[in-house]
Design a protein around this motif. Sequence first.
Motif, PDB file in Angstrom:
ATOM      1  N   GLN A  51     -22.374  10.839  29.357  1.00 46.41           N
ATOM      2  CA  GLN A  51     -21.968  11.988  30.171  1.00 46.41           C
ATOM      3  C   GLN A  51     -23.055  13.059  30.202  1.00 46.41           C
ATOM      4  OE1 GLN A  51     -18.330  12.585  28.002  1.00 46.41           O
ATOM      5  NE2 GLN A  51     -17.072  11.662  29.628  1.00 46.41           N
ATOM      6  N   ARG A  52     -23.664  13.338  29.040  1.00 47.27           N
ATOM      7  CA  ARG A  52     -24.763  14.316  29.012  1.00 47.27           C
ATOM      8  C   ARG A  52     -25.914  13.841  29.894  1.00 47.27           C
ATOM      9  NH1 ARG A  52     -23.259  14.481  23.532  1.00 47.27           N
ATOM     10  NH2 ARG A  52     -24.985  13.116  22.967  1.00 47.27           N
ATOM     11  N   ALA A  53     -26.251  12.551  29.796  1.00 48.17           N
ATOM     12  CA  ALA A  53     -27.332  11.987  30.608  1.00 48.17           C
ATOM     13  C   ALA A  53     -26.984  12.067  32.091  1.00 48.17           C
ATOM     14  CB  ALA A  53     -27.598  10.539  30.195  1.00 48.17           C
ATOM     15  N   PHE A  54     -25.783  11.615  32.449  1.00 49.63           N
ATOM     16  CA  PHE A  54     -25.377  11.637  33.856  1.00 49.63           C
ATOM     17  C   PHE A  54     -25.427  13.056  34.418  1.00 49.63           C
ATOM     18  CE2 PHE A  54     -22.526   7.674  33.148  1.00 49.63           C
ATOM     19  CZ  PHE A  54     -23.594   6.821  33.375  1.00 49.63           C
ATOM     20  N   ASN A  55     -24.935  14.020  33.653  1.00 48.48           N
ATOM     21  CA  ASN A  55     -24.961  15.409  34.119  1.00 48.48           C
ATOM     22  C   ASN A  55     -26.394  15.897  34.291  1.00 48.48           C
ATOM     23  OD1 ASN A  55     -22.185  15.730  34.330  1.00 48.48           O
ATOM     24  ND2 ASN A  55     -21.955  16.519  32.252  1.00 48.48           N
ATOM     25  N   ALA A  56     -27.263  15.589  33.347  1.00 47.58           N
ATOM     26  CA  ALA A  56     -28.655  16.019  33.419  1.00 47.58           C
ATOM     27  C   ALA A  56     -29.374  15.373  34.602  1.00 47.58           C
ATOM     28  CB  ALA A  56     -29.379  15.688  32.116  1.00 47.58           C
ATOM     29  N   TRP A  57     -29.006  14.152  34.919  1.00 48.78           N
ATOM     30  CA  TRP A  57     -29.658  13.404  35.997  1.00 48.78           C
ATOM     31  C   TRP A  57     -29.024  13.668  37.368  1.00 48.78           C
ATOM     32  CZ3 TRP A  57     -29.215   8.353  32.723  1.00 48.78           C
ATOM     33  CH2 TRP A  57     -30.153   8.393  31.682  1.00 48.78           C
ATOM     34  N   GLY A  58     -28.013  14.545  37.420  1.00 51.35           N
ATOM     35  CA  GLY A  58     -27.414  14.927  38.699  1.00 51.35           C
ATOM     36  C   GLY A  58     -26.285  14.034  39.180  1.00 51.35           C
ATOM     37  N   TYR A  59     -25.722  13.191  38.301  1.00 52.12           N
ATOM     38  CA  TYR A  59     -24.646  12.275  38.720  1.00 52.12           C
ATOM     39  C   TYR A  59     -23.243  12.854  38.547  1.00 52.12           C
ATOM     40  CZ  TYR A  59     -28.402   8.882  38.953  1.00 52.12           C
ATOM     41  OH  TYR A  59     -29.564   8.231  39.270  1.00 52.12           O
ATOM     42  N   ARG A  60     -23.145  14.073  38.027  1.00 55.06           N
ATOM     43  CA  ARG A  60     -21.892  14.834  37.976  1.00 55.06           C
ATOM     44  C   ARG A  60     -20.749  14.129  37.235  1.00 55.06           C
ATOM     45  NH1 ARG A  60     -23.280  14.637  43.291  1.00 55.06           N
ATOM     46  NH2 ARG A  60     -21.261  13.844  43.935  1.00 55.06           N
ATOM     47  N   ALA A  61     -20.954  13.903  35.945  1.00 56.26           N
ATOM     48  CA  ALA A  61     -19.894  13.314  35.116  1.00 56.26           C
ATOM     49  C   ALA A  61     -18.843  14.345  34.729  1.00 56.26           C
ATOM     50  CB  ALA A  61     -20.489  12.686  33.852  1.00 56.26           C
ATOM     51  N   GLY A  62     -19.185  15.611  34.842  1.00 54.93           N
ATOM     52  CA  GLY A  62     -18.229  16.660  34.494  1.00 54.93           C
ATOM     53  C   GLY A  62     -18.214  16.945  33.006  1.00 54.93           C
TER      54      GLY A  62
END
Length: 106
Positions: A51-62
Amino acid sequence: MSTQDVSVLAVNNLGLNTTQAKNWQTFLRDSGYNPGTIDGQLGTNSWKAAQRAFNAWGYRAGTVDGIAGSNTIKALQRFLNDAGYGLDVDGIAGAQTKAAFRDFNS
């Protein structure tokens, strides 16, 4: 419900076998996101790292809560789509999403 039951329920490998899950954990670790122990069990720490990675990469995991819920699955689908998989971004870990996730980690 025993503690053992809770820990089993907290693991969600989304169809990955242990080796594929270790590959995902290693990918997260090598990308700078600590999934905890590389054990092939995608539990809370692994999903928080994702989730931290997805958020940092712009994939919006919330929210970073370690649960592979709908927003996390949507982020995973967006991530996999950028890797060329062509998934519907619907937040459902269906057969195509699981197959793409397995393929990515094989």
